[in-house]
Design a protein around this motif. Structure first.
Motif, PDB file in Angstrom:
ATOM      1  N   PRO A 125      -4.927  -3.244  15.167  1.00 36.63           N
ATOM      2  CA  PRO A 125      -4.672  -4.060  13.982  1.00 36.63           C
ATOM      3  C   PRO A 125      -4.588  -3.197  12.724  1.00 36.63           C
ATOM      4  O   PRO A 125      -5.177  -2.107  12.654  1.00 36.63           O
ATOM      5  CB  PRO A 125      -5.874  -5.003  13.928  1.00 36.63           C
ATOM      6  CG  PRO A 125      -6.959  -4.294  14.691  1.00 36.63           C
ATOM      7  CD  PRO A 125      -6.256  -3.516  15.756  1.00 36.63           C
ATOM      8  N   VAL A 126      -3.851  -3.699  11.732  1.00 36.24           N
ATOM      9  CA  VAL A 126      -3.620  -2.904  10.524  1.00 36.24           C
ATOM     10  C   VAL A 126      -4.912  -2.618   9.771  1.00 36.24           C
ATOM     11  O   VAL A 126      -5.005  -1.601   9.080  1.00 36.24           O
ATOM     12  CB  VAL A 126      -2.598  -3.580   9.590  1.00 36.24           C
ATOM     13  CG1 VAL A 126      -1.237  -3.628  10.253  1.00 36.24           C
ATOM     14  CG2 VAL A 126      -3.040  -4.975   9.180  1.00 36.24           C
ATOM     15  N   ASP A 127      -5.929  -3.477   9.883  1.00 33.41           N
ATOM     16  CA  ASP A 127      -7.158  -3.189   9.155  1.00 33.41           C
ATOM     17  C   ASP A 127      -7.879  -1.970   9.730  1.00 33.41           C
ATOM     18  O   ASP A 127      -8.718  -1.363   9.061  1.00 33.41           O
ATOM     19  CB  ASP A 127      -8.092  -4.410   9.140  1.00 33.41           C
ATOM     20  CG  ASP A 127      -8.538  -4.846  10.524  1.00 33.41           C
ATOM     21  OD1 ASP A 127      -7.893  -4.452  11.516  1.00 33.41           O
ATOM     22  OD2 ASP A 127      -9.529  -5.588  10.607  1.00 33.41           O
ATOM     23  N   GLN A 128      -7.511  -1.573  10.954  1.00 42.21           N
ATOM     24  CA  GLN A 128      -8.033  -0.329  11.519  1.00 42.21           C
ATOM     25  C   GLN A 128      -7.148   0.858  11.164  1.00 42.21           C
ATOM     26  O   GLN A 128      -7.630   1.876  10.672  1.00 42.21           O
ATOM     27  CB  GLN A 128      -8.149  -0.452  13.048  1.00 42.21           C
ATOM     28  CG  GLN A 128      -9.319  -1.294  13.524  1.00 42.21           C
ATOM     29  CD  GLN A 128      -9.468  -1.223  15.034  1.00 42.21           C
ATOM     30  OE1 GLN A 128      -8.932  -2.032  15.765  1.00 42.21           O
ATOM     31  NE2 GLN A 128     -10.207  -0.238  15.497  1.00 42.21           N
ATOM     32  N   THR A 157       0.815  -1.218   0.000  1.00 45.20           N
ATOM     33  CA  THR A 157       0.000   0.000   0.000  1.00 45.20           C
ATOM     34  C   THR A 157       0.851   1.272   0.000  1.00 45.20           C
ATOM     35  O   THR A 157       0.301   2.368  -0.013  1.00 45.20           O
ATOM     36  CB  THR A 157      -0.902   0.012   1.242  1.00 45.20           C
ATOM     37  OG1 THR A 157      -0.085  -0.193   2.405  1.00 45.20           O
ATOM     38  CG2 THR A 157      -1.964  -1.070   1.166  1.00 45.20           C
ATOM     39  N   ALA A 213       0.450  -6.614   6.768  1.00 41.66           N
ATOM     40  CA  ALA A 213       0.585  -7.416   7.986  1.00 41.66           C
ATOM     41  C   ALA A 213       1.845  -8.273   8.002  1.00 41.66           C
ATOM     42  O   ALA A 213       2.207  -8.835   9.044  1.00 41.66           O
ATOM     43  CB  ALA A 213      -0.642  -8.311   8.160  1.00 41.66           C
ATOM     44  N   TYR A 270      -5.029   1.287   8.844  1.00 41.97           N
ATOM     45  CA  TYR A 270      -4.893   1.579   7.412  1.00 41.97           C
ATOM     46  C   TYR A 270      -6.106   2.287   6.828  1.00 41.97           C
ATOM     47  O   TYR A 270      -6.155   2.567   5.634  1.00 41.97           O
ATOM     48  CB  TYR A 270      -4.571   0.298   6.625  1.00 41.97           C
ATOM     49  CG  TYR A 270      -3.072   0.052   6.551  1.00 41.97           C
ATOM     50  CD1 TYR A 270      -2.349  -0.270   7.707  1.00 41.97           C
ATOM     51  CD2 TYR A 270      -2.375   0.166   5.362  1.00 41.97           C
ATOM     52  CE1 TYR A 270      -0.984  -0.469   7.658  1.00 41.97           C
ATOM     53  CE2 TYR A 270      -1.009  -0.031   5.304  1.00 41.97           C
ATOM     54  CZ  TYR A 270      -0.317  -0.349   6.447  1.00 41.97           C
ATOM     55  OH  TYR A 270       1.033  -0.528   6.399  1.00 41.97           O
ATOM     56  N   ARG A 271      -7.074   2.656   7.675  1.00 44.66           N
ATOM     57  CA  ARG A 271      -8.210   3.442   7.199  1.00 44.66           C
ATOM     58  C   ARG A 271      -7.833   4.907   6.999  1.00 44.66           C
ATOM     59  O   ARG A 271      -8.476   5.613   6.232  1.00 44.66           O
ATOM     60  CB  ARG A 271      -9.362   3.366   8.204  1.00 44.66           C
ATOM     61  CG  ARG A 271      -9.954   1.973   8.388  1.00 44.66           C
ATOM     62  CD  ARG A 271     -10.978   1.994   9.518  1.00 44.66           C
ATOM     63  NE  ARG A 271     -10.360   2.376  10.785  1.00 44.66           N
ATOM     64  CZ  ARG A 271     -11.048   2.758  11.868  1.00 44.66           C
ATOM     65  NH1 ARG A 271     -12.377   2.811  11.828  1.00 44.66           N
ATOM     66  NH2 ARG A 271     -10.408   3.088  12.978  1.00 44.66           N
ATOM     67  N   ARG A 285       0.365   4.887  10.067  1.00 44.13           N
ATOM     68  CA  ARG A 285      -0.522   3.728  10.165  1.00 44.13           C
ATOM     69  C   ARG A 285       0.008   2.621  11.061  1.00 44.13           C
ATOM     70  O   ARG A 285      -0.672   1.610  11.248  1.00 44.13           O
ATOM     71  CB  ARG A 285      -0.798   3.173   8.764  1.00 44.13           C
ATOM     72  CG  ARG A 285      -1.702   4.067   7.916  1.00 44.13           C
ATOM     73  CD  ARG A 285      -1.750   3.590   6.485  1.00 44.13           C
ATOM     74  NE  ARG A 285      -2.666   4.396   5.676  1.00 44.13           N
ATOM     75  CZ  ARG A 285      -2.694   4.391   4.347  1.00 44.13           C
ATOM     76  NH1 ARG A 285      -1.832   3.613   3.677  1.00 44.13           N
ATOM     77  NH2 ARG A 285      -3.548   5.141   3.687  1.00 44.13           N
TER      78      ARG A 285
END
Length: 331
Positions: free
Chosen positions: A234-237, A115, A137, A239-240, A247
């Motif tokens: 966590p990265v899914d949070q 990303t 991740a 990375y928003r 990030r």
């Protein structure tokens, strides 16, 4: 560096924190390798809280990271240099380590998330580093594999005493150039910058408030301060947020510096970050990436909550994707 007297980590172990002497040694070590950025006044700042910008986006690689990377590479022994260095980074530490390694004749390998902005990947490769792209991740695990396979020396992007000490040189410059400063606003992702700046400022001018600034969508430091312990998001949070350089969650060592030396944290909205990028470009004539604009966003969004007196906001980086900058300026 020595353990801080009477201070223990959340796990109960004595913690060795970076000291002022380490930052001063770093300042001598990196002299001639970095730009000593000058404070820039914000023309229409609050009369009671006038704003000054510390434009680290003007460093040769476009971000403050060059300070910590040069200090860490310069401090390596010959054997470690011969093995080469490795790190993971979304881009700014990647470029910084690549340049620091090239200047010292050291091979650099960088693991970057898929990303990462293309402008940062291309710049890192142009500086001579080998780049491996992985899902976000997997960046840390891939570094561990490379260390095991090739014996590279790992220089983390933030959680390392030499990196923290190098970033702390910004704090030395701020209190030297603006002795009357009351508050310093510092972007925080992994925490190396605010840990170093707070170390220098609290040693030289303990009355100055040092405030960490982060996106609401990557607000792990605010979460950590609320709970009194390090909280990893966590990265899914994380990375928003549009602020790609922020990030990552705060590190173990940097968190110990933050809880000992940082006075508070401000979180900012995505709209505020976008507005700050535009304001810096159009009103201060400074190109900032979203993460680099977060401290300025915190001033613009929360200035009424700051104590009276001069404020310095660190503009930590300017490596923004040109298409993103154009879209923000177009509104």
């Amino acid at each position: 560096m020595r353990p801080l007297a009477g201070y223990r980590s959340g796990m109960g172990r004595p913690v060795t924190l970076v000291q002022l002497a380490d930052v001063e040694a770093a300042a001598a070590r990196i002299a001639g390798h970095v730009v000593r950025t000058q404070l820039v006044p914000w023309s229409d700042g609050d009369r009671d809280r006038p704003l000054w910008l510390k434009p680290e986006n003007l460093q040769v690689i476009g971000a403050f990271k060059i300070r910590g990377a040069v200090n860490a590479v310069a401090a390596l022994d010959p054997e470690a240099r011969a093995r080469g260095v490795v790190t993971h980074s979304s881009g700014n530490h990647a470029q910084a380590l690549a340049l620091a390694a090239r200047r010292h004749g050291v091979k650099a390998h960088v693991v970057m998330p898929t990303t990462s902005p293309a402008v940062k990947v291309e710049a890192t490769r142009a500086l001579g580093a080998d780049v491996t792209l992985v899902p976000p991740a997997e960046r840390a695990t891939r570094v561990a594999e490379l260390v095991a396979e090739h014996g590279y020396t790992f220089i983390p992007p933030f959680d390392h005493p030499d990196v923290i000490a190098g970033q702390g040189t910004i704090g030395l410059e701020i209190v030297t150039d603006l002795p009357e400063v009351a508050t310093v606003l510092v972007p925080v992702g992994g925490g190396g910058l605010v840990a170093g700046v707070a170390t220098a400022i609290k040693a030289r001018a303990p009355q100055v408030r040092v405030i960490a600034c982060e996106p609401e969508l990557a607000g792990d430091v605010a979460d950590s301060m609320r709970h009194g312990e390090r909280r990893v998001w966590p990265v899914d949070q994380t990375y928003r947020t549009i602020a790609d350089s922020l990030r990552v969650s705060v590190g173990e060592l940097t968190w110990e510096h933050i809880r000992a030396r940082v006075d508070g944290v401000l979180t900012v909205s995505e709209d505020a970050i976008r507005a700050a990028v535009v304001a810096l470009a159009t009103r201060a004539r400074l190109v900032a990436e979203p993460g680099g604009a977060v401290a300025t966003a915190a001033y613009l969004e929360h200035r009424a909550d700051l104590p009276p007196g001069p404020v310095v906001a660190v503009v930590s980086g300017g490596n923004i994707d040109p298409a993103l900058l154009a879209s923000l300026l177009a509104g």
